[in-house]
Design an enzyme around this catalytic site. Structure first.
Site, PDB file in Angstrom:
ATOM      1  CD  GLU A  26      14.886 -29.774  54.085  1.00  0.00           C
ATOM      2  OE1 GLU A  26      15.881 -30.433  53.744  1.00  0.00           O
ATOM      3  OE2 GLU A  26      14.774 -28.539  53.912  1.00  0.00           O
ATOM      4  CE  LYS A 104      18.763 -31.314  53.645  1.00  0.00           C
ATOM      5  NZ  LYS A 104      18.494 -29.874  53.712  1.00  0.00           N
TER       6      LYS A 104
END
Length: 196
Positions: A26, A104
């Site tokens: 990420e 998200k």
């Protein structure tokens, strides 16, 4: 005097790209984050005068979120939302309350979810002080009761209570002497609510 009500201002679905997450991938690859910001502020001046300088700019709210989302990577979206909310309060003095949701959509979880999200709420905290005095009846007991009542008020946190001080009456009126004290603390209440 009546306190002006707070006005809500919203920014919805602000899409920004950042490198936040607990997994190394990420931080390396990055992903989209969808931001919602809701503020509440006394905008009575802007409403009455149509004066842009007395409003809260939507663009500024977007700029704050963008600076943080595109900035230093964080592990948690809770931290990301908290940082945005804190910066809104720091930069925009008119804002009394802020609610930030960070969504998200591409969270790396092994389940079919449309998104994950967190919401953080912050309120501006003001320092407050009370000067209390009594000159009738059991003066010390009256001041202790007043301090106890203040300590029970929602939105008000007392931090310090001074010693008691004797003082002579002022103004040439024949009356008993006073006992005084000072109380300081913090509040999320607006000024007229504190007075009430």
């Amino acid at each position: 005097m009546i306190t002006a009500p707070l006005t809500a201002v919203f920014v919805r679905d602000l899409c920004l790209f950042g490198y936040h997450g607990v997994l190394p991938e990420e931080n390396r690859i990055g992903q989209r984050f969808i931001i919602d910001i809701e503020i509440r502020a006394d905008l009575s001046g802007a409403i009455e005068t149509d004066d842009y300088l007395q409003a809260v700019c939507y663009g500024t709210l977007c700029d704050i979120a963008s600076d943080i989302v595109t900035g230093k990577p964080m592990g948690l979206i809770e931290a990301l939302a908290g940082r945005i909310a804190d910066e809104v309060l720091r930069r925009l003095e008119r804002v009394e309350q802020v609610l930030v949701t960070v969504r998200k959509p591409s969270a790396p979880v092994p389940y079919p979810v449309s998104e994950t999200a967190t919401t953080v709420e912050r309120q501006r905290v003001h320092e407050v002080a009370f000067s209390l005095g009594a000159n009738l009846g059991d003066r010390e007991a009256i001041l202790a009761a007043a301090t106890d009542c203040l300590s029970l008020e929602s939105g008000l946190q007392l931090l310090n209570v001074s010693s008691l001080y004797d003082s002579a009456p002022w103004g040439g009126i024949d009356q008993p002497g006073f006992v005084n004290l000072c109380v300081t603390g913090q509040t999320t209440l607006r000024p007229h609510a504190v007075l009430a």
